[in-house]
Design a protein around this motif. Structure first.
Motif, PDB file in Angstrom:
ATOM      1  N   ILE A 195      33.945  44.128  35.676  1.00 21.82           N
ATOM      2  CA  ILE A 195      34.828  43.030  35.257  1.00 21.82           C
ATOM      3  C   ILE A 195      36.247  43.551  35.060  1.00 21.82           C
ATOM      4  O   ILE A 195      37.215  42.917  35.480  1.00 21.82           O
ATOM      5  CB  ILE A 195      34.300  42.353  33.975  1.00 21.82           C
ATOM      6  CG1 ILE A 195      33.001  41.595  34.290  1.00 21.82           C
ATOM      7  CG2 ILE A 195      35.334  41.415  33.373  1.00 21.82           C
ATOM      8  CD1 ILE A 195      32.261  41.100  33.067  1.00 21.82           C
ATOM      9  N   LEU A 196      36.382  44.711  34.435  1.00 22.34           N
ATOM     10  CA  LEU A 196      37.708  45.313  34.242  1.00 22.34           C
ATOM     11  C   LEU A 196      38.386  45.598  35.580  1.00 22.34           C
ATOM     12  O   LEU A 196      39.587  45.394  35.733  1.00 22.34           O
ATOM     13  CB  LEU A 196      37.607  46.594  33.423  1.00 22.34           C
ATOM     14  CG  LEU A 196      37.415  46.407  31.923  1.00 22.34           C
ATOM     15  CD1 LEU A 196      37.041  47.734  31.268  1.00 22.34           C
ATOM     16  CD2 LEU A 196      38.668  45.848  31.302  1.00 22.34           C
ATOM     17  N   LYS A 197      37.606  46.057  36.560  1.00 20.13           N
ATOM     18  CA  LYS A 197      38.173  46.314  37.884  1.00 20.13           C
ATOM     19  C   LYS A 197      38.679  45.015  38.516  1.00 20.13           C
ATOM     20  O   LYS A 197      39.766  44.979  39.088  1.00 20.13           O
ATOM     21  CB  LYS A 197      37.133  46.960  38.794  1.00 20.13           C
ATOM     22  CG  LYS A 197      36.881  48.413  38.497  1.00 20.13           C
ATOM     23  CD  LYS A 197      35.840  48.987  39.431  1.00 20.13           C
ATOM     24  CE  LYS A 197      35.509  50.419  39.095  1.00 20.13           C
ATOM     25  NZ  LYS A 197      34.458  50.967  39.973  1.00 20.13           N
ATOM     26  N   LYS A 198      37.871  43.947  38.405  1.00 24.54           N
ATOM     27  CA  LYS A 198      38.281  42.657  38.968  1.00 24.54           C
ATOM     28  C   LYS A 198      39.545  42.141  38.297  1.00 24.54           C
ATOM     29  O   LYS A 198      40.470  41.677  38.953  1.00 24.54           O
ATOM     30  CB  LYS A 198      37.156  41.626  38.823  1.00 24.54           C
ATOM     31  CG  LYS A 198      36.006  41.857  39.745  1.00 24.54           C
ATOM     32  CD  LYS A 198      34.928  40.816  39.532  1.00 24.54           C
ATOM     33  CE  LYS A 198      33.708  41.114  40.376  1.00 24.54           C
ATOM     34  NZ  LYS A 198      32.642  40.136  40.159  1.00 24.54           N
ATOM     35  N   VAL A 199      39.568  42.216  36.978  1.00 23.72           N
ATOM     36  CA  VAL A 199      40.738  41.754  36.227  1.00 23.72           C
ATOM     37  C   VAL A 199      41.956  42.597  36.584  1.00 23.72           C
ATOM     38  O   VAL A 199      43.054  42.067  36.748  1.00 23.72           O
ATOM     39  CB  VAL A 199      40.452  41.784  34.709  1.00 23.72           C
ATOM     40  CG1 VAL A 199      41.716  41.629  33.900  1.00 23.72           C
ATOM     41  CG2 VAL A 199      39.458  40.692  34.350  1.00 23.72           C
ATOM     42  N   SER A 200      41.765  43.901  36.727  1.00 21.29           N
ATOM     43  CA  SER A 200      42.878  44.782  37.072  1.00 21.29           C
ATOM     44  C   SER A 200      43.448  44.441  38.443  1.00 21.29           C
ATOM     45  O   SER A 200      44.652  44.459  38.639  1.00 21.29           O
ATOM     46  CB  SER A 200      42.442  46.248  37.049  1.00 21.29           C
ATOM     47  OG  SER A 200      42.175  46.647  35.734  1.00 21.29           O
ATOM     48  N   GLN A 201      42.570  44.127  39.391  1.00 18.37           N
ATOM     49  CA  GLN A 201      43.041  43.753  40.723  1.00 18.37           C
ATOM     50  C   GLN A 201      43.809  42.440  40.685  1.00 18.37           C
ATOM     51  O   GLN A 201      44.798  42.272  41.382  1.00 18.37           O
ATOM     52  CB  GLN A 201      41.868  43.632  41.692  1.00 18.37           C
ATOM     53  CG  GLN A 201      41.263  44.971  42.059  1.00 18.37           C
ATOM     54  CD  GLN A 201      39.990  44.822  42.863  1.00 18.37           C
ATOM     55  OE1 GLN A 201      39.448  43.731  43.011  1.00 18.37           O
ATOM     56  NE2 GLN A 201      39.492  45.932  43.388  1.00 18.37           N
ATOM     57  N   GLN A 202      43.342  41.508  39.861  1.00 19.72           N
ATOM     58  CA  GLN A 202      43.994  40.208  39.778  1.00 19.72           C
ATOM     59  C   GLN A 202      45.336  40.291  39.064  1.00 19.72           C
ATOM     60  O   GLN A 202      46.241  39.526  39.348  1.00 19.72           O
ATOM     61  CB  GLN A 202      43.094  39.204  39.054  1.00 19.72           C
ATOM     62  CG  GLN A 202      41.869  38.838  39.835  1.00 19.72           C
ATOM     63  CD  GLN A 202      40.888  38.019  39.024  1.00 19.72           C
ATOM     64  OE1 GLN A 202      41.094  37.783  37.840  1.00 19.72           O
ATOM     65  NE2 GLN A 202      39.811  37.581  39.644  1.00 19.72           N
ATOM     66  N   THR A 203      45.446  41.205  38.113  1.00 18.66           N
ATOM     67  CA  THR A 203      46.677  41.295  37.323  1.00 18.66           C
ATOM     68  C   THR A 203      47.573  42.441  37.769  1.00 18.66           C
ATOM     69  O   THR A 203      48.577  42.706  37.130  1.00 18.66           O
ATOM     70  CB  THR A 203      46.350  41.473  35.831  1.00 18.66           C
ATOM     71  OG1 THR A 203      45.586  42.676  35.656  1.00 18.66           O
ATOM     72  CG2 THR A 203      45.592  40.298  35.279  1.00 18.66           C
ATOM     73  N   LYS A 213      50.317  44.493  39.263  1.00 22.66           N
ATOM     74  CA  LYS A 213      51.695  44.195  39.606  1.00 22.66           C
ATOM     75  C   LYS A 213      52.175  45.233  40.607  1.00 22.66           C
ATOM     76  O   LYS A 213      51.905  46.415  40.459  1.00 22.66           O
ATOM     77  CB  LYS A 213      52.593  44.238  38.372  1.00 22.66           C
ATOM     78  CG  LYS A 213      52.268  43.177  37.365  1.00 22.66           C
ATOM     79  CD  LYS A 213      53.171  43.296  36.165  1.00 22.66           C
ATOM     80  CE  LYS A 213      52.816  42.252  35.123  1.00 22.66           C
ATOM     81  NZ  LYS A 213      53.641  42.378  33.936  1.00 22.66           N
ATOM     82  N   THR A 214      52.886  44.760  41.588  1.00 23.11           N
ATOM     83  CA  THR A 214      53.462  45.697  42.536  1.00 23.11           C
ATOM     84  C   THR A 214      54.948  45.809  42.243  1.00 23.11           C
ATOM     85  O   THR A 214      55.624  44.833  41.968  1.00 23.11           O
ATOM     86  CB  THR A 214      53.262  45.227  43.990  1.00 23.11           C
ATOM     87  OG1 THR A 214      53.818  43.924  44.130  1.00 23.11           O
ATOM     88  CG2 THR A 214      51.787  45.189  44.346  1.00 23.11           C
TER      89      THR A 214
END
Length: 84
Positions: free
Chosen positions: A54-62, A64-65
């Motif tokens: 879940i943390l990985k999914k959230v990290s990908q969604q949030t 920032k580039t």
């Protein structure tokens, strides 16, 4: 008090540590778990590996580039035009 603050355990301490560093990610994980519960996608307790996913999914969604763009100004500077 969020859903993750209900039962203190190893996962809770992991999320608590995350909350100190990245409170916006903690809120996103809480919202993700609430949404999963509402749609009946949580049939059992979330394992530590499940929390990591879940943390990985959230990290990908949030994620920032950061982009850096240089605007170089062209300056007309000629050594031939020096007036001494």
């Amino acid at each position: 008090m969020g859903i993750l603050a209900m039962r203190p355990n190893r996962k809770q301490s992991t999320v608590s540590n995350l909350a100190l560093v990245k409170p916006e990610k903690t809120k996103a994980v809480e919202n993700y778990l609430i949404q999963m519960a509402r749609y009946g996608q949580l049939s059992e307790k979330v394992s530590e590996q499940g929390l990591i996913e879940i943390l990985k999914k959230v990290s990908q969604q949030t994620e920032k580039t950061t982009t850096v763009k240089f605007n170089r100004r062209k300056v007309m500077d000629s050594d031939e035009d020096d007036d001494y």
